[in-house]
Every structure is written in C-alpha cells, then in structure tokens.
Design a protein around this motif. Structure first.
Motif, PDB file in Angstrom:
ATOM      1  N   THR A   1      68.625 -80.755  48.166  1.00 47.69           N
ATOM      2  CA  THR A   1      68.304 -79.348  48.406  1.00 47.69           C
ATOM      3  C   THR A   1      67.645 -78.741  47.176  1.00 47.69           C
ATOM      4  O   THR A   1      66.706 -77.946  47.273  1.00 47.69           O
ATOM      5  N   ARG A   2      68.130 -79.142  46.006  1.00 47.36           N
ATOM      6  CA  ARG A   2      67.581 -78.647  44.750  1.00 47.36           C
ATOM      7  C   ARG A   2      66.104 -78.991  44.652  1.00 47.36           C
ATOM      8  O   ARG A   2      65.274 -78.161  44.287  1.00 47.36           O
ATOM      9  N   GLU A   3      65.784 -80.216  45.022  1.00 46.55           N
ATOM     10  CA  GLU A   3      64.393 -80.674  45.020  1.00 46.55           C
ATOM     11  C   GLU A   3      63.530 -79.771  45.909  1.00 46.55           C
ATOM     12  O   GLU A   3      62.463 -79.297  45.515  1.00 46.55           O
ATOM     13  N   LEU A   4      64.048 -79.493  47.130  1.00 47.05           N
ATOM     14  CA  LEU A   4      63.299 -78.650  48.070  1.00 47.05           C
ATOM     15  C   LEU A   4      63.106 -77.248  47.495  1.00 47.05           C
ATOM     16  O   LEU A   4      62.021 -76.662  47.580  1.00 47.05           O
ATOM     17  N   LEU A   5      64.156 -76.702  46.900  1.00 42.72           N
ATOM     18  CA  LEU A   5      64.061 -75.337  46.396  1.00 42.72           C
ATOM     19  C   LEU A   5      63.169 -75.243  45.171  1.00 42.72           C
ATOM     20  O   LEU A   5      62.518 -74.217  44.949  1.00 42.72           O
TER      21      LEU A   5
END
Lengths: 255, 282
Positions: free
Chosen positions: A164-168
């Motif tokens: 999720t961090r990557e996406l954000l």
C-alpha cells in the motif's frame, strides 16, 4: 510561501529533544526529515505547525500564503485522524464548515479533492469500511481541501503495509507533479525519503541536530524508474545514519 | 535468479521416495472459542422453562405456596390489576417520578461530566467531591431528602435525580477523557474553533460511552424509585410491592416485581434503539 526555521531548540523537562535547528523550506519543494526514532522529528513538525511552542528559536513564514488558501499549514497524520462517525465526504466537509464559503464552493472543493485522490466512488463510505491506504487518501483529500501553503506530513505512510505504501508513494508523486505543493515530510523510511524528497534533512539522535542535507535533483515523476541511482543515495543516507540508529535503539526511554 | 523457482515435481525431495513412508496424522485443532456470538431464542426459551418448572412445582406441591407463588396466579393478578384500573393508578405516579428524576439526574450528570472533562479547574474541584458522593448508598439519604424537600413528590424526584447523577457524571467525564486526542489535535491543526471541536469532535466521540453510562444510571433509577416509594407513598409500584409484602401476598408481590422488570427491559430496549440509530458508523 517559504518557511524558515531559525535556531529551534526544545526540551521535555530535562530531556533535550531538539537543538539548534536552522532550515529553510523553499516553496514548491518537498523537504524530508529523516532520523532515528526518538530524534524529535515529529516534535519539530508539531512546532512548525504551531501545535507546540519551542523553548528556543522561532518558525517564520516568508511571504503570504497564496490567495484562496484556507489553512496555510496543514497536517497529514500517521494514524489518519479521521472522525469515525463521519463519512468520507463528511470528514472533508469538517474542515470547510468553519470557513465562509458558499454551498456551491464547498461542493466544488469536495468534488475536486475526491477526484484528485480517486475517492469519488467512496463518498458515502464510513472510515471503518476503508483499508488503511484508502483512509490515508481521505486524509490527503481533506488536507488538499483547505488549499494548504505547506503540507506537514507526519510519517504518513508508516501505518501502512509495504505494498500500500508503494501505491501511495506513486499517488503522492502524481499529486505533486500535477500541482506542486510545499511540504515537510517526516519519515524514518529512507525509501520514501529518496522517492519523494527534493531535499533530505538527516537529524542526529536525541537531541536532534541537523547532521546532513542531501539534495536530489532527479524529478519526482521519474524516480520510480531511477532505481540504481536512488539506491545509491539511499545507501549513502543509511551509511550516515547507521551508527546513530544503532545508538538510539539501545537508549533507555527515560534516558 | 530464475533457477530458484521450483516446478511442482521438484518440490518433492527425491530422497523421500526411496524411504518407507512415515505414519501421518492430522494436526489436532486447538483454536476457537472465547468469541461470544448472539444465539437467538435461547433467552425466551430458558425463561419459559423456568416458568414451567415453577408452575409444575407449585401445582404438584413440591414447592409450597409460601415459597413461590404459582406463575399462572401471578399472571391472573396482573390481569386483574390492569382490568380494575389499579395498575395505572400505581404505574402513572411511578413513571412520572422515574421520568422527572432520571431527566434531572442525567441532564445534570452529563452537563457536569462534560465540564469536568473540559476544564481543569472544575475537574480539580469536583472529581474528589463526586468520588466522595459516589459510594454513598443514596437510599440512606432518603430521610434527609424528606427533611429537605418534604414527604411529597419533590423528595422522591431528588432521590432518583441524585442517585442517577453520580454514576452519570463519572461515566461522562470518563467518556470525554477517552476521546482520541489525535482527533482533537487534528481539529486544531485545521483551525477549528474551541466550540466546533467540542461540538463536532469531543461530544460525538464521547457519545457511545455516555449512552452506556445511561444504561447503568437508569437501572439505578428504577431501584431508587422503589426505595423512595416504600417510604411514604400512597400509590406507586414500590408502595404496591410494600403493601403486598407486609401482607405476605406473594402473588401481588411478584406481580409488582414483574412490572419493574418489564419496565427495565423496555428502557433498555429504548437505549438499544437509540444506539442502533445513532451509532451506525461503528
């Protein structure tokens, strides 16, 4: 609007957490604050945002916030700080309700920030129904709604899993590329720092002092593909911090 | 790094094919439990079984009539009470006392509790006072209230109000204390005023815990209602029970107790509906 931090020092009782911080945050740039845990980076951010009074020094804003700005210094919190009893839309409206705006204007702002964070379909959802990543998107939308002059991001991705961090990170990079904003981005994650920071400020362990400042010139939108170069910067940062982090890790809390 | 990827055939180590197979057994399950879940119809069923046992016991004489009245006789008493109009003669004054007392107690309790939660000076002054008042059995103060307010309705209102007030204060300031401080900081960081923060963040955040405090306070209110009516009331459920008790009329006594129990259940149900209507975000 540009921010200038001059000679900031702060202590909690006998424990000195920040010492002699001098820093300029140029308009339209993202400044990342990295440092070992407990080095006072979140305290510094609270001081910048006016939520805490520094013992020494002051934070100056140079120039006026841009017209239409409702809340010049706007936070994004690590744990999102969404009101669970308000829907996505209600949470965004919360920060507009005390400003003199017409119904029409309010509606336009909400529509705009929902579209920019790709949340339009989740307008009526409750926070509990959303994943961590979506909750942080709501918090970002809320921060964008008040048209901040400077965004203060306090470990915004630290509560999220690595995917999720990557996406954000991509989302933040896109948001900045489409409409550059000024930001102070506190993190302990060096990957985030080299992906999103124009300038990376390394703090030492307690009491936090500025140990090094690193500028990265690669445009933010190209960084997702600039793997090797960024990895080198990240390694450089880690070399600088490793000994400090190790020492900080072994410190007793009430030092 | 592609040579690390296994095909399914390679996943079985070759050596195991040559050895004799070892005996296998399934891993025993040892999780589960400790997770209460609602089961419908159990409570009414248990209730009916208990009633049936009491009925059978009293009819066969296993349970003497002095120990427990026959449930059917209690039902007949209740019916007669309703049919003769005496039920309303007792119930209406009781409901009025309960309503006025609880309304006063809860309003004052929630109001003062919020003030204690918000202002340090009020907290410093009142928390020790409330802590001193909390453990007093309020029934013990009834004679005092009779002296202060007279033997009529006012002393009964005061007793119920005071008895519901203390638990409500404690529940309310606890609820305000437990509102997530980061939400308040968030409100401040967006420039919300003090009043907005109280109305939009503190009170909604405290509301669920205030409601569950009300549940407790209402139950205490019913207990005190009966206590107040046992001392100097002509009509009221408490007076009715007291009269029945002094005559050892167990049917009437149980009829009165049933009315109280039903009253408690109804009020509990009302709170549950309020919870469901206002807390759909949880």
């Amino acid at each position: 609007m540009q921010l200038e931090l001059s000679a900031i020092g702060h202590a909690y009782g006998p424990v000195e957490v920040l010492a002699d911080i001098n820093l300029t945050v140029p308009a339209g740039r993202i400044v990342c604050l990295v440092g070992p845990s407990g080095c006072g980076k979140s305290t510094l951010l609270r001081i910048v945002g006016g939520l805490e009074r520094p013992d020494r020094g002051e934070v100056l804003q140079a120039g006026d916030p841009p017209p239409g700005c409702l809340n010049p210094l706007t936070y994004v919190f690590q744990h999102f700080a969404l009101l669970p009893w308000r829907t996505v839309e209600g949470n965004i409206r919360l920060v507009l309700e005390h400003h003199r705006l017409s119904v029409q204007e309010r509606h336009e702002i909400v529509d705009d920030v929902l579209a920019r964070t790709r949340l339009t379909d989740f307008r009526q959802a409750w926070p509990r129904q959303l994943s961590g990543g979506m909750r942080q998107r709501v918090a970002l939308a809320r921060a964008l709604a008040v048209r901040p002059a400077v965004m203060l991001l306090d470990e915004p991705l630290s509560a999220l899993d690595s995917q999720t961090r990557e996406l954000l990170m991509d989302d933040l990079a896109n948001l900045w590329t489409r409409a550059p904003f000024t930001a102070i981005y506190v993190t302990h994650n060096l990957d985030e720092a080299v992906r999103l920071g124009h300038r990376i400020v390394v703090l030492s362990r307690r009491p936090g002092r500025i140990r090094a400042i690193l500028d990265i010139d690669t445009p933010i939108c190209e960084r997702a593909r600039a793997g090797i170069e960024l990895a080198a910067r990240q390694a450089e940062l880690w070399d600088m911090m490793r000994a400090e982090a190790e020492a900080a890790d072994r410190e007793l809390a009430d030092g | 790094m592609a040579d690390v990827v296994h095909t399914p055939a390679q996943l079985q180590p070759k050596s195991s094919a040559q050895l004799p197979p070892k005996p296998t057994k399934p891993v025993a399950f040892r999780g589960g439990g400790f997770a209460p879940r609602p089961i419908r119809h159990v409570a009414p069923l248990l209730f009916l079984v208990l009633l049936a046992l009491a009925e059978a016991g009293t009819r066969t004489g296993v349970i003497s009539n002095l120990t427990l009245p026959r449930p059917s006789a209690v039902a007949v008493t209740l019916y007669d009470l309703a049919a003769s109009g005496a039920l309303w003669q007792h119930l209406i004054p009781s409901l009025r006392r309960l309503g006025v007392g609880i309304a006063l107690g809860l309003t004052a309790g929630v109001g003062l509790g919020v003030l204690i939660g918000l202002f340090s000076l009020i907290r410093a002054g009142l928390v020790p006072l409330v802590a001193a008042l909390f453990p007093i059995p309020k029934i013990a103060l009834l004679p005092l209230f009779v002296i202060w307010f007279g033997i009529d309705e006012t002393s009964k209102y005061a007793l119920i109000a005071f008895g519901t007030f203390t638990p409500m204060v404690v529940a309310t300031y606890g609820a305000v204390d437990n509102v997530d401080r980061t939400l308040i900081r968030m409100g401040q960081s967006f420039g919300l005023g003090w009043w907005s923060i109280v109305m939009k963040i503190v009170l909604p955040g405290a509301f669920p815990a205030i409601l569950s405090g009300m549940r407790v306070a209402i139950a205490i209110g019913i207990i005190l209602l009966v206590a107040a009516e046992m001392l100097g009331a002509e009509y009221g459920i408490g007076a009715y029970i007291l009269t029945a008790g002094s005559l050892y009329d167990l049917e009437k006594l149980f009829a009165g107790v049933s009315i109280l129990s039903i009253l408690g259940l109804i009020l509990n149900f009302v709170i549950s509906r309020i919870e469901r209507a206002t807390l759909d975000w949880r």
